[in-house]
Design a protein around this motif. Structure first.
Motif, PDB file in Angstrom:
ATOM      1  N   ASN A  76     -21.936  66.438  -1.769  1.00  0.00           N
ATOM      2  CA  ASN A  76     -21.084  65.723  -0.962  1.00  0.00           C
ATOM      3  C   ASN A  76     -21.878  64.853   0.003  1.00  0.00           C
ATOM      4  N   ASN A  77     -23.075  65.617   0.332  1.00  0.00           N
ATOM      5  CA  ASN A  77     -23.931  64.925   1.213  1.00  0.00           C
ATOM      6  C   ASN A  77     -25.110  63.859   0.621  1.00  0.00           C
TER       7      ASN A  77
ATOM      8  N   GLU B  55     -27.206  64.048  -1.831  1.00  0.00           N
ATOM      9  CA  GLU B  55     -28.659  64.881  -2.101  1.00  0.00           C
ATOM     10  C   GLU B  55     -28.501  65.709  -3.116  1.00  0.00           C
TER      11      GLU B  55
END
Length: 818
Positions: A615-616, A618
């Motif tokens: 979600n980030n 990464e």
């Protein structure tokens, strides 16, 4: 209670009736122990750890496989695995699991605590049958049976649902062994004589116990060897001892033959597992890594048990999953101490055996013998001496308020108070400050254990020092005089068993919040993530939702299961430098490994996960957000390669090992790794270019080039891939040259291959997966699975059943003649 007491004194009443009473009462006691949790949280029963993410998912997947007839290869277990090989340790040999298959899949989560109650009931009934031979009154055989079934060992291992089967039936196994030994024990043996039914019973129990759980069976064989030498070998002449040993080995061998169909397949699935190669060595054979260990062992017999993974006083990481628990409800070790005092001048096999077990527990290499000398510390054999300790306690309790029991009670209470005192000792915190109440980890759990043990110690003191030795006597239904004291002790033991089981259940249930339970059942059991599976592919969930996709029916590259095919271990370590132990977890940055494993989806728990790397942005390169479903953010791998594709290049294992595999994840998309032997054999026959470690080092792939390589592989992938429990069938794309088609399927023994109907050799590529040589053109590949050990095991089992059947026929004919 009146009916039970009348049974106790009525010699005409059959013992089986009391066994039934013990069975159903023990079932009820376990349900009552768990009832407050049922009321507080509702069903399905939610515990913690392996219970939630292994036991229930495994039951559901295995149940689904059995009901659909998929008993050979299962594609939803890691990269694929054999049902018997993967689940023999957990449930495939369990009669309780097979009982669950009579119910619909949706009932499994609700049935689990009641199946555990059945296991407790079985343990109590079997222990009753064993202990009844050694005590005079039914009441105290019942007491010993309850103590065994509700011991701290069983309570500690509720999280390991599958351990209890072995514990439950062990008393019958030991009883069958004793009956076989009785044929010669204490007698002069001049010639061989028929062992009769004891031989048949021991062979049958050997077969049953080996199938129920091969790991525990190994420990039982070790224990019985010790038991044999202590109880029988030292008390008989050499000729008699050898005859007894011959009978035991012969009956055991027949039992193993009978079970061979199951065992050979189970061992084939386990063969090569890296956990089997971790032997205890050096100083670790003689001393434990921490001086706390011996104190922890003493604590385990003195207090209610710690739960798995959440130790308290004297806790070290060594015992995290060790099942270190040996507490006997109410009595602790008071009965054992009293038994030693009562028999201090007598030569006694029970005393010698318990002393031997104490020595074994204190010396690492001896303790490890029960686990094939594995370097990991396990106390998973403690239930066997616990049975003898319960027997000793029942014999002592039957004598009433003896001085010896009083002394044992005092020692038990003092030991408990000592551990409470340790909790109060001052210590230094991380800042060097002197603090109190800082000697434990998981303090809340420890305090519950203390309160529970304190109550039981108080009740024990009342029973031993306050309750009158002689109560008013009444007549039972048979007209005999009975003592109310026996009834009081029995009732108190019953209540103590319920309480001593409730505390560990409460401790485990308290670890995860009500919201955690709600999300677990809503996300894993009642709903599921649905993704496009029209073409075979694999998914992956984050660490908060381990094995959820197993329940959903999505093949996964993230799997928490110890007993997967060894080829998966080899592939992960050899190809990607990932050392697998009990779980397949591929580091988030390995997009190359994910691509070649046909991993298409990553499902990140948007409701639970606090570390949402995808979600980030990464997460693994090439994954894009697809949708949110069932509380999960689903990401799709744009570098996904369907099953059955072709490489342009290959590299030998010796060359690959000159590289740091972890740094060459991208390169998995452009090279197939072959053994040096297979490279020599096929190198001149296929249109693939051999490259070296130096070539790879001098031509590092960028991400954009990695994407291009994935695209090339995707263009060569099979146009169809159909799979079932018997293997798979695939049709290749139009191939321009002779080559190798790679499938990310463990290349285990038992797979056979044909291309266009012609038998073709399977090649082990990437250290553990499958490659198939094909010529130019379009081809149909058929790979069929027959488990290793299936045919040979079937033959052995038929031979074993025939031998045992013939022996039983001869025995019955002999009995009829006599």
């Amino acid at each position: 209670m009146k009916t039970v007491e009348s049974l106790e004194n009525n010699t005409k009443t059959k013992g089986w009736y009391v066994t039934v009473v013990v069975f159903f009462s023990a079932f009820l006691f376990y349900v009552l122990a768990a009832l407050p949790i049922f009321i507080q949280r509702g069903l399905p029963f939610f515990y913690y750890g392996d219970y939630n993410v292994q036991q229930i998912p495994f039951y559901i997947v295995a149940h689904r496989a059995v009901r659909s007839g998929s008993l050979l290869w299962n594609w939803n277990i890691d990269l694929g695995g054999t049902m018997l090989g993967d689940f023999a340790f957990y449930l495939m040999g369990s009669p309780f699991f097979w009982l669950s298959t009579l119910f619909p899949e949706s009932a499994i989560p609700y049935l689990m605590p009641f199946l555990m109650a059945l296991k407790y009931a079985t343990a109590a009934a079997c222990a009753y049958v064993y202990i009844r031979r050694y005590v005079h009154k039914y009441t105290y055989a019942m007491i010993g049976a309850y103590l065994y079934a509700f011991s701290g060992f069983n309570a500690c291992n509720i999280v390991f649902n599958h351990f209890t089967e072995a514990v439950a039936f062990f008393p019958l196994f030991l009883l069958a062994f004793e009956e076989l030994m009785k044929v010669d024990d204490g007698k002069e043996v001049y010639s061989f004589k028929l062992s009769g039914l004891p031989f048949v019973r021991f062979a049958f129990m050997t077969a049953l116990m080996s199938v129920i759980n091969y790991y525990f069976f190994f420990g039982q064989v070790v224990f019985m060897a010790i038991y044999f030498f202590i109880r029988y070998a030292f008390n008989n002449k050499l000729k008699t001892t050898l005859m007894m040993l011959f009978r035991a080995i012969s009956a055991g061998a027949v039992g193993i033959l009978v079970a061979s169909f199951f065992l050979l397949q189970a061992f084939a699935g386990l063969k090569g597992n890296t956990r089997l190669n971790n032997f205890v060595l050096g100083y670790d054979m003689l001393v434990y890594p921490s001086e706390k260990m011996l104190w922890d062992i003493v604590k385990s017999v003195s207090m209610l048990p710690d739960i798995i993974g959440k130790g308290t006083l004297f806790y070290t990481g060594t015992v995290k999953n060790a099942s270190l628990a040996a507490y006997i409800p109410l009595f602790g070790i008071s009965g054992v101490i009293a038994y030693f005092l009562l028999n201090k001048k007598k030569k006694n096999w029970e005393k010698t055996l318990i002393v031997a077990c104490a020595v074994i527990a204190a010396i690492p290499v001896f303790n490890a013998a029960f686990s094939m000398f594995n370097s990991s510390y396990y106390a998973r054999w403690f239930y066997m001496p616990i049975l003898i300790m319960c027997l000793m306690t029942a014999q002592v309790a039957e004598r009433g308020k003896s001085p010896q029991l009083k002394k044992g009670t005092v020692v038990t209470v003092i030991l408990f108070l000592f551990f409470v005192l340790v909790y109060y000792l001052p210590s230094k915190n991380d800042d060097g400050e002197t603090v109190f109440f800082n000697m434990t980890e998981n303090t809340e759990i420890f305090l519950r254990d203390v309160i529970g043990t304190a109550i039981l110690c108080f009740v024990l003191l009342m029973i031993v020092f306050v309750v009158p030795k002689k109560f008013k006597k009444e007549k039972d239904l048979a007209g005999r005089r009975v003592s109310w004291r026996d009834r009081v002790v029995l009732v108190v033991v019953m209540l103590s068993c319920i309480a001593s089981t409730f505390v560990p259940i409460k401790n485990g249930s308290s670890i995860i919040s009500d919201r955690g339970k709600k999300m677990w059942q809503e996300q894993m059991l009642f709903n599921k993530v649905t993704v496009d599976m029209s073409d075979f592919c694999r998914g992956e969930v984050d660490s908060t939702s381990t094995n959820y996709d197993m329940v959903w029916g999505i093949p996964s590259i993230h799997c928490f299961l110890s007993t997967v095919p060894s080829e998966i271990f080899d592939f992960l370590y050899g190809t990607a430098a990932i050392k697998r132990t009990v779980e397949t977890t591929i580091p988030v940055n390995r997009c190359g490994a994910r691509a070649i494993l046909s991993a298409r989806y990553y499902m990140e728990n948007a409701e639970i996960s606090k570390n949402r790397i995808f979600n980030n942005d990464e997460g693994t390169e090439g994954y894009e957000f697809l949708e949110n479903t069932n509380g999960f953010d689903v990401f799709e791998n744009k570098n996904f390669i369907p099953m059955g594709f072709v490489y342009d290049n290959y590299i030998t294992e010796s060359e690959w090992e000159d590289l740091n595999a972890a740094d060459h994840d991208y390169d998995l998309s452009r090279v197939l790794i072959l053994s040096d032997e297979d490279a020599d054999k096929y190198g001149d026959k296929i249109a693939m270019t051999e490259i070296t470690a130096e070539d790879i080092t001098n031509d590092e792939l960028s991400y954009s080039r990695f994407k291009e390589e994935c695209k090339k592989r995707r263009q060569t992938s099979c146009t169809s891939f159909d799979h079932d429990t018997h293997g798979f069938t695939a049709q290749t794309s139009m191939l321009s040259d002779d080559t190798l088609v790679f499938f990310s399927v463990p290349c285990t023994e038992g797979f056979v291959c044909s291309v266009d109907g012609k038998d073709t050799e399977l090649i082990k590529a990437d250290y553990g997966l499958m490659a198939i040589p094909v010529s130019a053109g379009v081809h149909e590949i058929k790979v069929t699975y027959i488990p290793e050990g299936f045919k040979l095991g079937l033959i052995f089992s038929i031979v074993g059943i025939t031998v045992l059947g013939a022996y039983l026929f001869i025995t019955l004919k002999y009995i009829k003649k006599k």
